[in-house]
Design an enzyme around this catalytic site. Structure first.
Site: not given
Length: 336
Positions: A129, A154
């Site tokens: 990501s 995350y």
């Protein structure tokens, strides 16, 4: 030639689109998903229903936390390529449900790596990501930038996935390619994403929350562009970099068969323009409530994609106006 490709998270947003793309090019696709209720399961089931129209698609409902079950699937399927997209998504959700990220993103990745090791998988591609860039403010983000300062759990799990993959590439020679996705959007998208929530609210005449005075920037990347890049990389397993120097290490490559790529549009968009694109596509004005930047969010993202272009001769290029129009057209049909 037809290949057997295993896609984890096949009922998810990117997993669905990638599976559809691979089926169209003649591959056999085995899709894994646990169909969790992070968002409306009916949307996941609708995606699967479309995939299951192809006789070359096989769906297996399983949880990557089930190590024994995962090993049996890999042994039975013997995939030539694995694209690991299953994960617990969402920066803000990680603030309130941190343990879900440890289970899905860390234990799940370990189970995939172990299964690939046991079956000698020849090409593992996994989702990372843009959030790994964290406090880095040097734009555009390069795969060679330091990513040691994430600002959400995350993001930290995605950085951990990259490190785990490198260790398996080094120890067992598994070709591992990590893909740093930049704010993916498009038809069949996730209802928790801003573009989905904004479109729904604007069409219903409800307020939307706009963070950071609309000045925050995101490198929005249309899903078809993401999928085109991933599909091309399924035919290009990572290889070692013979020029890699341990005294001046390149974070994007290694002596091991390991590679990191950004996949972004390389055209950051202010959130105010993003909202304007939705207004134009829906034909309705947004009722905006301004809010401060939430914890865990970064002010801007932008992807340097020269390495991706050199590897697969492709650069994402769909404009935000074109992509949002396609999403709104789909949304209207889906919710009619």
């Amino acid at each position: 030639m037809s290949r057997r490709v295993l896609v984890t998270g096949a009922a998810g947003f990117i997993g669905y689109h990638l599976s559809e793309r691979l089926l169209k090019q003649g591959d056999e696709v085995v899709g894994l998903d646990n169909l969790n209720d992070y968002y409306d399961v009916r949307l996941k089931e609708a995606r699967l229903e479309r995939l299951q129209k192809s006789s070359a698609f096989r769906f297996l409902k399983t949880d990557l936390g089930d190590r024994t079950g995962v090993e049996k699937i890999w042994h039975e399927v013997k995939p030539e390529v694995v694209v690991h997209l299953a994960a617990q998504a969402g920066v803000r959700y990680s603030l309130t449900h941190p343990h879900a990220y440890a289970r899905s993103n860390l234990e799940g990745m370990l189970d995939v790596l172990e299964a690939c090791r046991a079956e000698k998988t020849g090409n593992l591609i996994f989702a990372s990501s843009s959030s790994v860039y964290g406090l880095n403010q040097s734009l555009p983000f390069s795969e060679r930038d330091n990513v040691d300062h994430p600002v959400s759990l995350y993001a930290a799990t995605k950085k951990a996935n990259e490190l785990m993959a490198h260790s398996y590439a080094h120890l067992y020679g598994i070709p591992c390619t990590g893909l740093r996705f930049f704010t993916v959007y498009g038809p069949w998208g996730r209802p928790d994403m801003a573009y989905y929530k904004f479109t729904r609210a604007i069409l219903e005449g409800k307020e939307i929350e706009l963070y950071g005075e609309g000045k925050m920037q995101r490198d929005f990347t249309y899903v078809d562009d993401i999928v085109e890049a991933v599909a091309r990389l399924t035919s290009k397993p990572a290889v070692g970099n013979p020029k890699w120097d341990g005294k001046n290490p390149d974070p994007a490559t290694s002596l091991a068969p390991y590679r990191i790529y950004n996949i972004g549009n390389n055209a950051p968009v202010e959130l105010a323009r993003f909202v304007s694109a939705i207004e134009a596509a829906t034909g309705k004005k947004a009722k905006i409530v301004k809010k401060p930047v939430p914890p865990g969010d970064v002010l801007a993202t932008a992807a340097k994609v020269d390495d991706l272009a050199a590897a697969v001769d492709f650069r994402p290029k769909t404009s935000i106006e074109e992509g949002i129009q396609k999403f709104v057209d789909w949304y209207r049909k889906y919710t009619a």
